[in-house]
Design an enzyme around this catalytic site. Structure first.
Site, PDB file in Angstrom:
ATOM      1  N   CYS A 188       0.837  -1.204   0.000  1.00 20.43           N
ATOM      2  CA  CYS A 188       0.000   0.000   0.000  1.00 20.43           C
ATOM      3  C   CYS A 188       0.867   1.247   0.000  1.00 20.43           C
ATOM      4  O   CYS A 188       0.357   2.361  -0.104  1.00 20.43           O
ATOM      5  CB  CYS A 188      -0.941   0.006   1.207  1.00 20.43           C
ATOM      6  SG  CYS A 188      -0.101   0.150   2.802  1.00 20.43           S
ATOM      7  N   GLU A 203      -3.235   0.148  -3.528  1.00 22.78           N
ATOM      8  CA  GLU A 203      -2.491  -1.099  -3.341  1.00 22.78           C
ATOM      9  C   GLU A 203      -1.874  -1.479  -4.680  1.00 22.78           C
ATOM     10  O   GLU A 203      -2.568  -1.450  -5.712  1.00 22.78           O
ATOM     11  CB  GLU A 203      -3.422  -2.217  -2.867  1.00 22.78           C
ATOM     12  CG  GLU A 203      -4.013  -2.017  -1.480  1.00 22.78           C
ATOM     13  CD  GLU A 203      -3.081  -2.461  -0.364  1.00 22.78           C
ATOM     14  OE1 GLU A 203      -1.985  -2.980  -0.684  1.00 22.78           O
ATOM     15  OE2 GLU A 203      -3.463  -2.289   0.805  1.00 22.78           O
TER      16      GLU A 203
END
Length: 491
Positions: free
Chosen positions: A438, A484
């Protein structure tokens, strides 16, 4: 409609000094570097205005209307909220592209890439970036929100919201975040009820900024199954155990039978925050169930109050499918899962794989993962708190059976430890690596460089290096600058 160019011009003030004008914290690296480059040469007038605002006193600022503070908070928390969703994804894509170009440059410097200028564009890491997988839910997607308690712009010392600094940076206060596009109504409802409790509570709020008062934070977690968990974190300060018990009973009564009962909480926890070293004591269940549960890809997952779970459940389903497809997971695949959290990523793939070894889960996360595996009848999942050497005999047996070995990595913000990087790199049987991040910069970049650099006995990196083949971004956080990134490596 705000176009991308207008948005970048507005963000020029932020890029001028590489920080927000009210000096809030922000991630280093992309995408601020991209925004700064895109806006270069356009900041003179805006910068002058910012300097004038910095000289405004807090008393003058506090006289501004609420809309002013709400807009500033939105700019701080969700910098892309002014753009339509399609434009948001374009900004994020350009940021990721520049980030991969930086990775490519660093790999070339250490001999892990082709430094020749004639390198085919189709072979460059940035060219392996696929279009975004969008989030199925754009508004109110968060299943976990954190609220803090401090003075509001109107002087109310018991405002529940998000921190914001004055332009000069000398004052910190809270602004209610009910207008933010990522927070669901249920979370705002619990926060507003908690603020109502604070207003009528006999337990005062300290004005000493070093102590931050007895009330520190409210965490709200929700699930698609209709469960709601509230966690109140407080600093007991000089209160006796008897006084603490009185406060706990007041909170319990407020949310059980008082005005807060409208929240219909599944679980209500409290957690003491000690001043020394900012340590946290164990969670204390005041009322309700000890856990909440989520349904994701047909898997019922147990979630403890302190366990990590992806903030956007709908997008997490897209993420888990992407991991399986990118890694070409099938019944002949053995997965070594180095993901943090409740083990949901690996467990969601269990029915498609031959075997899953979950490495390094501890505490509540491990107990949640064990419960999830048992409840869903998953028998090909094992947890190993140690390193890969302990299960090497099973690795060799898997190779003899013709099964392929894949490492799945989804680290926390701290990245992977050197030992985990060495274990993956030195296990020659692992030919496929799926790396989920992330924060595809900072610690993640350092991990990737170690995984891709030439062998180095001094660093105990003996196996063949990995090579980036594909990068698939999944938008887990609409309106924000984060996402992500799922990266496929082979060797």
């Amino acid at each position: 409609m705000v176009n991308r160019r207008a948005f970048l011009f507005r963000m020029a003030l932020f890029s001028r000094v590489r920080s927000l004008p009210w000096r809030t914290s922000q991630p280093k690296g992309w995408p601020w570097a991209f925004l700064g480059t895109a806006c270069e040469g356009t900041v003179t007038d805006v910068g002058t205005e910012g300097e004038q605002r910095e000289r405004t006193s807090w008393k003058e600022e506090s006289s501004q209307n609420l809309g002013f503070w709400r807009e500033r908070l939105a700019d701080q928390m969700l910098p892309l909220w002014r753009l339509n969703y399609e434009e948001q994804l374009k900004v994020k894509f350009e940021s990721l592209k520049k980030n991969l170009e930086t990775l490519e440059s660093r790999l070339c410097k250490i001999g892990a890439g082709d430094p020749a200028p004639t390198t085919a564009r189709s072979e460059r890491p940035c060219s392996r970036l696929h279009p975004f997988m969008p989030s199925p839910v754009i508004h109110g997607y968060r299943n976990k929100s954190s609220f803090y308690i401090n003075r509001g712009p109107d002087g109310n010392p018991k405002t529940v919201g998000h921190y914001l600094k004055s332009w000069g940076g000398s004052n910190v206060f809270c602004v209610q975040p009910s207008h933010l596009k990522d927070i669901p109504e249920k979370h705002n409802q619990v926060a507003q009820c908690f603020e109502a409790f604070l207003q009528q509570s006999t337990w005062g709020l300290s004005t000493d900024s070093c102590k931050a008062g007895p009330w520190h934070e409210l965490i709200v977690r929700t699930t698609f199954l209709g469960h709601t968990m509230a966690i109140i974190i407080f600093n007991p300060q000089e209160l006796s155990q008897e006084e603490l018990c009185v406060q706990k009973e007041e909170i319990k009564e407020f949310f059980s039978t008082g005005p807060g009962a409208v929240c219909d909480l599944t679980s209500l926890y409290m957690k003491e925050r000690t001043p020394r070293h900012q340590q946290l004591t164990p969670f204390q269940l005041l009322t309700g169930e000890p856990y909440i549960f989520e349904d994701i890809l047909g898997l019922k997952v147990r979630i403890s109050p302190g366990a990590f779970f992806q903030l956007n459940t709908s997008a997490a389903e897209v993420l888990y499918r992407t991991v399986g497809e990118l890694g070409r997971v099938d019944r002949n695949t053995v997965i070594f899962d180095f993901s943090h959290g409740t083990g949901a990523t690996g467990l969601s793939l269990a029915r498609q794989t031959s075997q899953i070894f979950s490495m390094g889960l501890v505490g509540q996360a491990l107990e949640d993962a064990k419960w999830t595996a048992a409840f869903n009848g998953i028998t090909n999942w094992e947890s190993h708190p140690g390193n890969m050497k302990e299960i090497m005999p099973q690795l060799l047996e898997s190779q003899e059976d013709g099964r392929s070995l894949m490492a799945l990595v989804d680290p926390s913000q701290c990245g992977l430890s050197n030992r985990v990087v060495q274990d993956i790199r030195n296990c020659r049987a692992i030919q496929t690596l799926v790396f989920v991040s992330c924060r595809p910069y900072g610690k993640s970049i350092k991990n990737i460089i170690k995984l891709c650099q030439p062998p180095d006995p001094d660093e105990n990196l003996l196996g063949e290096p990995f090579v980036l083949r594909r990068a698939m971004p999944v938008d887990m956080f609409p309106h924000s600058l984060q996402c992500e990134l799922v990266m496929l490596f082979t060797r």
